[in-house]
Design an enzyme around this catalytic site. Sequence first.
Site, PDB file in Angstrom:
ATOM      1  N   TYR A 171      20.693   3.701 -14.218  1.00 44.77           N
ATOM      2  CA  TYR A 171      19.255   3.413 -14.132  1.00 44.77           C
ATOM      3  C   TYR A 171      19.031   1.960 -13.740  1.00 44.77           C
ATOM      4  O   TYR A 171      18.154   1.645 -12.941  1.00 44.77           O
ATOM      5  CB  TYR A 171      18.562   3.715 -15.467  1.00 44.77           C
ATOM      6  CG  TYR A 171      17.055   3.579 -15.369  1.00 44.77           C
ATOM      7  CD1 TYR A 171      16.266   4.686 -15.039  1.00 44.77           C
ATOM      8  CD2 TYR A 171      16.425   2.356 -15.561  1.00 44.77           C
ATOM      9  CE1 TYR A 171      14.901   4.569 -14.908  1.00 44.77           C
ATOM     10  CE2 TYR A 171      15.054   2.232 -15.430  1.00 44.77           C
ATOM     11  CZ  TYR A 171      14.297   3.341 -15.105  1.00 44.77           C
ATOM     12  OH  TYR A 171      12.945   3.220 -14.970  1.00 44.77           O
ATOM     13  N   PHE A 222      -4.485  12.573  10.389  1.00 46.11           N
ATOM     14  CA  PHE A 222      -3.592  13.168  11.385  1.00 46.11           C
ATOM     15  C   PHE A 222      -2.504  14.031  10.751  1.00 46.11           C
ATOM     16  O   PHE A 222      -2.000  14.959  11.375  1.00 46.11           O
ATOM     17  CB  PHE A 222      -2.947  12.075  12.261  1.00 46.11           C
ATOM     18  CG  PHE A 222      -2.149  11.068  11.488  1.00 46.11           C
ATOM     19  CD1 PHE A 222      -2.767   9.982  10.890  1.00 46.11           C
ATOM     20  CD2 PHE A 222      -0.777  11.207  11.348  1.00 46.11           C
ATOM     21  CE1 PHE A 222      -2.030   9.060  10.154  1.00 46.11           C
ATOM     22  CE2 PHE A 222      -0.024  10.287  10.623  1.00 46.11           C
ATOM     23  CZ  PHE A 222      -0.667   9.219  10.020  1.00 46.11           C
ATOM     24  N   PHE A 225      -1.305  -0.163  12.095  1.00 44.44           N
ATOM     25  CA  PHE A 225      -0.495   1.030  11.879  1.00 44.44           C
ATOM     26  C   PHE A 225      -1.174   1.821  10.764  1.00 44.44           C
ATOM     27  O   PHE A 225      -1.716   1.242   9.819  1.00 44.44           O
ATOM     28  CB  PHE A 225       0.965   0.718  11.545  1.00 44.44           C
ATOM     29  CG  PHE A 225       1.738   1.993  11.401  1.00 44.44           C
ATOM     30  CD1 PHE A 225       2.011   2.766  12.524  1.00 44.44           C
ATOM     31  CD2 PHE A 225       2.101   2.480  10.157  1.00 44.44           C
ATOM     32  CE1 PHE A 225       2.649   4.000  12.403  1.00 44.44           C
ATOM     33  CE2 PHE A 225       2.742   3.713  10.036  1.00 44.44           C
ATOM     34  CZ  PHE A 225       3.018   4.465  11.157  1.00 44.44           C
ATOM     35  N   THR A 226      -1.113   3.139  10.871  1.00 40.19           N
ATOM     36  CA  THR A 226      -1.893   4.041  10.010  1.00 40.19           C
ATOM     37  C   THR A 226      -1.765   3.725   8.514  1.00 40.19           C
ATOM     38  O   THR A 226      -2.746   3.374   7.857  1.00 40.19           O
ATOM     39  CB  THR A 226      -1.458   5.493  10.271  1.00 40.19           C
ATOM     40  OG1 THR A 226      -0.037   5.574  10.138  1.00 40.19           O
ATOM     41  CG2 THR A 226      -1.864   5.952  11.668  1.00 40.19           C
ATOM     42  N   ARG A 247      -1.096  10.341  18.770  1.00 33.68           N
ATOM     43  CA  ARG A 247      -1.315   8.935  18.430  1.00 33.68           C
ATOM     44  C   ARG A 247      -2.545   8.474  19.210  1.00 33.68           C
ATOM     45  O   ARG A 247      -2.452   7.725  20.176  1.00 33.68           O
ATOM     46  CB  ARG A 247      -0.070   8.093  18.802  1.00 33.68           C
ATOM     47  CG  ARG A 247       1.034   8.127  17.750  1.00 33.68           C
ATOM     48  CD  ARG A 247       0.532   7.671  16.432  1.00 33.68           C
ATOM     49  NE  ARG A 247       1.479   7.613  15.337  1.00 33.68           N
ATOM     50  CZ  ARG A 247       1.165   7.947  14.097  1.00 33.68           C
ATOM     51  NH1 ARG A 247      -0.006   8.441  13.792  1.00 33.68           N
ATOM     52  NH2 ARG A 247       2.031   7.790  13.126  1.00 33.68           N
ATOM     53  N   ASP A 264       6.301  -6.482   9.473  1.00 30.52           N
ATOM     54  CA  ASP A 264       6.695  -5.080   9.371  1.00 30.52           C
ATOM     55  C   ASP A 264       7.978  -4.964  10.200  1.00 30.52           C
ATOM     56  O   ASP A 264       7.943  -4.909  11.427  1.00 30.52           O
ATOM     57  CB  ASP A 264       5.598  -4.164   9.908  1.00 30.52           C
ATOM     58  CG  ASP A 264       5.974  -2.692   9.775  1.00 30.52           C
ATOM     59  OD1 ASP A 264       7.175  -2.398   9.638  1.00 30.52           O
ATOM     60  OD2 ASP A 264       5.066  -1.835   9.824  1.00 30.52           O
ATOM     61  N   LYS A 311      13.833   4.291   9.757  1.00 33.16           N
ATOM     62  CA  LYS A 311      13.902   4.145  11.221  1.00 33.16           C
ATOM     63  C   LYS A 311      15.177   3.390  11.609  1.00 33.16           C
ATOM     64  O   LYS A 311      16.256   3.963  11.608  1.00 33.16           O
ATOM     65  CB  LYS A 311      12.655   3.411  11.734  1.00 33.16           C
ATOM     66  CG  LYS A 311      11.405   4.288  11.823  1.00 33.16           C
ATOM     67  CD  LYS A 311      10.737   4.482  10.525  1.00 33.16           C
ATOM     68  CE  LYS A 311       9.345   5.070  10.681  1.00 33.16           C
ATOM     69  NZ  LYS A 311       8.706   5.241   9.362  1.00 33.16           N
TER      70      LYS A 311
HETATM   71  C1  LIG Z   1       5.562   0.576  12.030  1.00 27.43           C
HETATM   72  C2  LIG Z   1       5.621   1.358  10.753  1.00 27.43           C
HETATM   73  N1  LIG Z   1       5.312   0.759   9.601  1.00 27.43           N
HETATM   74  C3  LIG Z   1       5.342   1.435   8.446  1.00 27.43           C
HETATM   75  C4  LIG Z   1       5.658   2.769   8.389  1.00 27.43           C
HETATM   76  C5  LIG Z   1       5.575   3.501   7.071  1.00 27.43           C
HETATM   77  O1  LIG Z   1       6.834   3.857   6.625  1.00 27.43           O
HETATM   78  P1  LIG Z   1       7.163   5.206   5.802  1.00 27.43           P
HETATM   79  O2  LIG Z   1       6.881   6.364   6.696  1.00 27.43           O
HETATM   80  O3  LIG Z   1       8.631   5.040   5.474  1.00 27.43           O
HETATM   81  O4  LIG Z   1       6.330   5.211   4.593  1.00 27.43           O
HETATM   82  C6  LIG Z   1       6.004   3.436   9.567  1.00 27.43           C
HETATM   83  C7  LIG Z   1       6.348   4.871   9.528  1.00 27.43           C
HETATM   84  O5  LIG Z   1       6.067   5.678  10.326  1.00 27.43           O
HETATM   85  C8  LIG Z   1       5.967   2.715  10.797  1.00 27.43           C
HETATM   86  O6  LIG Z   1       6.261   3.309  11.951  1.00 27.43           O
END
Ligand SMILES: Cc1ncc(COP(=O)(O)O)c(C=O)c1O
Length: 471
Positions: A86, A463, A138-139, A396, A229, A272
Amino acid sequence: MTESQIPKTMGQQFGRRSWAEPWKIKMVEPIEMISAEERQRALEEAGYNTFLLRSEDVYIDLLTDSGTSAMSDRQWAGLMLGDEAYAGSRNFYHLEEAVQTYYGYRYLVPTHQGRGAEHLISQAVIKAGDVVPGNMYFTTTRLHQELAGGRFVDVIIPEAHDPTNLHPFKGNIDLDKLQALIEQEGASKIAYVCLAGTVNMAGGQPVSMANVKALRQLCDRYGIRIYLDATRMVENAFFIQEREEGYANSPIAEILKEFCSYTDGAWMSAKKDHLVNIGGWLAVNDSDLYDNLRNLVVIYEGLHTYGGMAGRDMEALAIGIREAVQDDHIRSRIGQVRYLGDLLTSWQVPIVQPIGGHAIFLDAKRFYPHIPQDQFPSQTLAAQLYLDSGVRGMERGVVSAGRDPQTGDHRYPALELTRLTIPRRVYTQAHMDVVAESVKAVYDSRQQTHGLKMVYEPQYLRFFQARFTHL
Ligand SMILES: Cc1ncc(COP(=O)(O)O)c(C=O)c1O
């Protein structure tokens, strides 16, 4: 031209010597294409949203490069070394060392994936009413910034919004625009600058070293922090090596570390660049901020030495970080994306140029000029591709952009794109050929295609779960 002079291999066709992936395949996962009738039924059941398809109904899955990589034999072996304690697992220390070595930040907080890290950093550094400037939204990132009371303001260079513009670093921040925003809002209102490597929503477009250096100078003048990021920062380093003067002979690992040195911290979706199926982290240099994040992570993710990951996952991730920064790996990864993009470009299919790091982005506005944006051209295109060949991509465009929280109206982004995202070390050149031919077939029949109507819309990140019907 004699028979032996006709270009046949991939290299010959593009006037160069061929390259090959720096790995061989040890295990395979069978895939199958279901019939056209079955695909039609599956798509209707999924409400014309490729996120709602079952993966077994998909032939070639280009939905995302997130968590879809093939791990190496070393990573699989690493899973067996999982120390599932843990607290204080040895795998955490391996991970910490890998992040410190390759990214250069002092303190590490593991998280279950990228959005876990976005949540923590947003809660820790954004106050209600703050502004967060960044190089395109980013979303999930923007949503966490908004949920913490912030307002995201796009300060990417204008070239990024034009899919035909060939600027080599379309991810760059427009420093004049940023400075004007700081002057207008006051530096104390700027929570931080949100800088992303190879900007996803712009088509995987990189940021130059010159831009991040100048950004550092500007932010230092106002005492503003920069958080990165770093999700696809290794890919960003490849573009710097290839395109920016003075970096042609620098290894990817060195470029990556130099870039990070101009920032105050980073968050990562390790799913990624890092070649793992799950994982993420947040890393900073400031010890007070670290204390705060270390305290927050125990509420939302898990203890600060696992942050929602199993010990084995941290081990695979530590190994993945080292594999990700190998020059031959990243060259072949981006080379495969380019192979698909070059084929489509040679057939005049409209895609975002220059070809980015992780995906080919089809330009749905030019693909379907007869479909207005509120009839979701990119969503339509993703659906048509699936119907044609079982290839799954993702929207997108206007659906991903969501609604303005103030007005409640759709946000209409300049870029209306369908993303074909290439998982790392998963598909072959033959798969890319099948995808390219399918895109061409859908392009050739574009005039007969109608748009979609949204019939169900969830409150957040629509989305993922929205449903549509055909018009
Ligand atoms: C540029 C970027 N930032 C953040 C994220 C969020 O990461 P996660 O999907 O691991 O939560 C993503 C994921 O698609 C991304 O492409």
